[in-house]
Design a protein around this motif. Structure first.
Motif, short mmCIF file in Angstrom:
data_model
loop_
_atom_site.label_atom_id
_atom_site.label_comp_id
_atom_site.label_asym_id
_atom_site.label_seq_id
_atom_site.Cartn_x
_atom_site.Cartn_y
_atom_site.Cartn_z
N GLY A 62 -29.53 40.29 -17.32
CA GLY A 62 -30.21 40.22 -17.33
C GLY A 62 -31.75 39.52 -16.15
O GLY A 62 -30.27 38.68 -15.15
N THR A 68 -35.84 38.41 -19.22
CA THR A 68 -34.96 38.67 -20.39
C THR A 68 -34.88 37.07 -21.32
O THR A 68 -34.15 36.46 -21.04
CB THR A 68 -33.59 39.53 -20.16
N GLN A 114 -36.44 46.81 -22.97
CA GLN A 114 -37.54 46.80 -22.10
C GLN A 114 -38.55 46.76 -21.86
O GLN A 114 -39.60 48.19 -22.21
CB GLN A 114 -36.84 48.80 -21.23
#
Length: 265
Positions: free
Chosen positions: A165, A169, A265
């Motif tokens: 990530g 994230t 996302q």
């Protein structure tokens, strides 16, 4: 006197010929099905790694210790982005992984208390040998993509999943463990989600795991990917981001995305 009509030889010959063709075709189909059943490929075995772990380890439940994280950041951003990582990295736990920077931050201090609440810093390798030709993009995408190979190269033991990530994230570790437990870590899995933005999906792909949402790759697949990744990304200098390179190299291995709605996302 009763008369008898002689059979038409041509008609009888054609009828016998059709019967013979049907019999031969049926026999060939039976032979094919039998041979496929005994000798055909086992698709499950194609994507299964040979494990040297004992049976008790294989059958045990997946937990946080089986996951290794690879987090991509950079020297300038880390001083602020590390506060986001502190939100989910469990201090004092047995979480494993690294945050990858191009160099150590100039203001880095060996603060034991803070360092315990963050993944250790790893310095990325030199990527100057790789071409990057996407106009308007950033060549650092190659360094970020190689977080995959550099995380695998850490050679942690008893790994089932590698999770990648960005520094912004946010993972929920317990939820992540529960989600990955649904899948057989002995098979080849590339798990994630496409973007929730239509234009991003249109520009890149609906079948690509976007890095900002996090990407999970099973151990046996990650080991294979790590061996071919550098050679693979040399074929894709024209791509924009790191996740596009990961997606393309996995496609070369014949692995498609497993869409998991828990990744956003």
């Amino acid at each position: 006197m009763q008369s008898f009509k002689l059979p038409n030889n041509k008609t009888q010959y054609c009828s016998n010929g059709v019967k013979n063709i049907i019999l031969i075709t049926s026999f060939a189909c039976i032979i094919y099905l039998l041979s496929f059943n005994f000798n055909g490929p086992n698709t499950k075995l194609l994507h299964t790694s040979v494990s040297l772990q004992n049976d008790s380890t294989i059958l045990s439940d997946t937990n946080l210790e089986h996951i290794v994280f690879g987090i991509a950041s950079n020297e300038k951003a880390w001083s602020t982005r590390k506060e986001l990582v502190k939100m989910w990295w469990k201090a004092g736990s047995k979480m494993r992984g690294c945050v990858f920077l191009e160099k150590m931050p100039s203001n880095y201090t060996n603060n034991t208390t803070e360092n315990d609440s963050l993944p250790p810093i790893c310095i990325s390798g030199d990527t100057s040998r790789f071409k990057y030709t996407f106009r308007g993009g950033t060549p650092s995408a190659i360094r970020v993509a190689r977080v995959v190979t550099e995380t695998v190269a850490l050679n942690h033991s008893n790994v089932r999943w590698y999770v990648f990530g960005d520094d912004d994230t946010v993972f929920f570790p317990d939820n992540l463990v529960k989600t990955l437990s649904k899948y057989d870590h002995g098979l080849w899995y590339y798990i994630g989600s496409n973007s929730e933005h239509f234009l991003m999906n249109k520009a890149f792909s609906y079948e690509m795991a976007f890095g900002g949402a996090g990407i999970a790759i099973s151990y046996p697949l990650a080991k294979v990917l790590g061996k071919v990744f550098d050679a693979c990304i040399e074929r894709y200098p024209h791509l924009f981001g790191s996740d596009a390179r990961i997606y393309s190299c996995l496609a070369e291995l014949g692995v498609g995305l497993t869409h998991e709605p828990g990744f956003h996302q």
